[in-house]
Design an enzyme around this catalytic site. Sequence first.
Site, PDB file in Angstrom:
ATOM      1  CG  ASP A  57     -10.495 -24.178  42.424  1.00  0.00           C
ATOM      2  OD1 ASP A  57     -11.427 -24.210  43.250  1.00  0.00           O
ATOM      3  OD2 ASP A  57     -10.398 -25.000  41.493  1.00  0.00           O
ATOM      4  CG  ASP A  61      -8.553 -27.872  41.335  1.00  0.00           C
ATOM      5  OD1 ASP A  61      -9.693 -28.037  40.871  1.00  0.00           O
ATOM      6  OD2 ASP A  61      -7.809 -26.937  40.982  1.00  0.00           O
ATOM      7  NE  ARG A 104      -7.964 -18.489  39.322  1.00  0.00           N
ATOM      8  CZ  ARG A 104      -8.685 -18.716  40.411  1.00  0.00           C
ATOM      9  NH1 ARG A 104      -8.439 -19.779  41.172  1.00  0.00           N
ATOM     10  NH2 ARG A 104      -9.663 -17.907  40.766  1.00  0.00           N
ATOM     11  CB  SER A 134       5.775 -22.849  37.008  1.00  0.00           C
ATOM     12  OG  SER A 134       5.495 -21.800  36.112  1.00  0.00           O
ATOM     13  CG  ASP A 136       5.690 -18.381  42.013  1.00  0.00           C
ATOM     14  OD1 ASP A 136       4.888 -17.768  42.730  1.00  0.00           O
ATOM     15  OD2 ASP A 136       6.405 -17.797  41.188  1.00  0.00           O
ATOM     16  CG  HIS A 172       8.601 -18.641  38.347  1.00  0.00           C
ATOM     17  ND1 HIS A 172       7.400 -18.693  39.026  1.00  0.00           N
ATOM     18  CD2 HIS A 172       8.441 -19.414  37.235  1.00  0.00           C
ATOM     19  CE1 HIS A 172       6.554 -19.468  38.346  1.00  0.00           C
ATOM     20  NE2 HIS A 172       7.162 -19.923  37.267  1.00  0.00           N
TER      21      HIS A 172
END
Length: 449
Positions: free
Chosen positions: A196, A199, A194, A156, A180, A250
Amino acid sequence: HPCAGLDWGHFHPLTHGEESCDNFTDLNLSHCFMGTSLYVRLLLYTRSNLDCGRELDHHRLSSQPLFNLSRPTAFVIHGYRPTGAPPIWIDHIVHLLAEQEDMNVIVVDWNKGAANLNYFTAVTYTREAARNLTGFIMTMEEEGAALSSLHLIGVSLGAHLAGFVGANLKGKIGRITGLDPAGPMFTSTTPEERLDPSDAMFVDVLHTDMDSFGLRGAHGHIDFYANGGVDQPGCPKTIFAGKSYFVCDHQRSVFLFLCALNRTCSLTGYPCSSYGDFLDGRCLQCEAFKPASCPVLGYDISRWRETLLRLGQTKVFFSTTASLPYKKLSYRVDMVTWNQYLRWGVVYIRLHSGRHFTEARVDHKLLRLEQYTSTRLLAQFDEDLQHIQKISLRISTGNVIGPRYKIRLLRIRFTPLERPERPLMCRFDIIMDENMEVAFRPLPCNSPH
């Protein structure tokens, strides 16, 4: 959410022999209401201290004799903790990772920071926690660890935290797995803000809740979409179910990954542009991956890695059952129909073995059955029955008033997708009435008919 609404279980501190162990920070609701300020702890587990964490000094790595930098290292990074309770899955993932190979497993405990009633505060702490972890990894590198031997597993909000660490280290980390990745506050961000694919040297992502807490889109070299990445079977559909309505989809990403690590689930992903196309049976080949098979969710992705890096971003889809071992058995079903009148319908298929049977409903959309049509279906069964003695078939057209029309199947062929060693099953020339079940014994496909 109300602070008490998302409790993911409780954890009990352990002692190992006479030594006391360093355990995950256990906070309570009062911390959550008042808010916590960030404090990052790193808990080391190895095969020789699987049940007893050892907190690492961020700067003096040599002070912990169990920490061997020549071994690969996996970092496990949790997400938002609205109640402050430790994640119920931490112990499981530590044990399962240590079973894969002889490695250091480091649990990144940023519960002081993640445990806040205000989600936005936790989001802002991810950058700070990432700086802290980046500093630790740079110290590891100075003392001889190879960045390519590091694997960050983020759940998360932890998936983005892992991405920030990877970006800080210029994408030189070996692998990041995002379970997730969190959606709220990351939906319209740029790749720098975020997780991607740049990374890490390899980024794999599993999606289970894109319509709520998870992030839509594709964010890795390979993105696995369980049940299309949205509603998971067995999860409540209404808010009356309480907290599980919020967390079930989730959290399923973690349980699917644990099951894949445990090797009890072999969850095969089929490259496809959408879940709808996958369910239509349009994506059941894995030509790009030959001689390897379709990609399988889990720890060992070495067989597919080079192909995936060459292909760029690949989306793969699979369906699961509601509970362990989550795996569905998939058949490609090819039918050639011959019927005088155009019919639209859904197909029900049952496989029988002795007194046991399992049913697949191909009902995500209506099928067009006309005079001479070749139709390909994906039939997914909850149980794996090995010796199929009988198959029953029903085509439901919803026609309840007028005359009952006949449908003629010139040929039907069943190809087991994940069991290549099993024979193809065929049957030729079946005449059936719409809405009525017909049963037949499958024949080998090469037999004269």
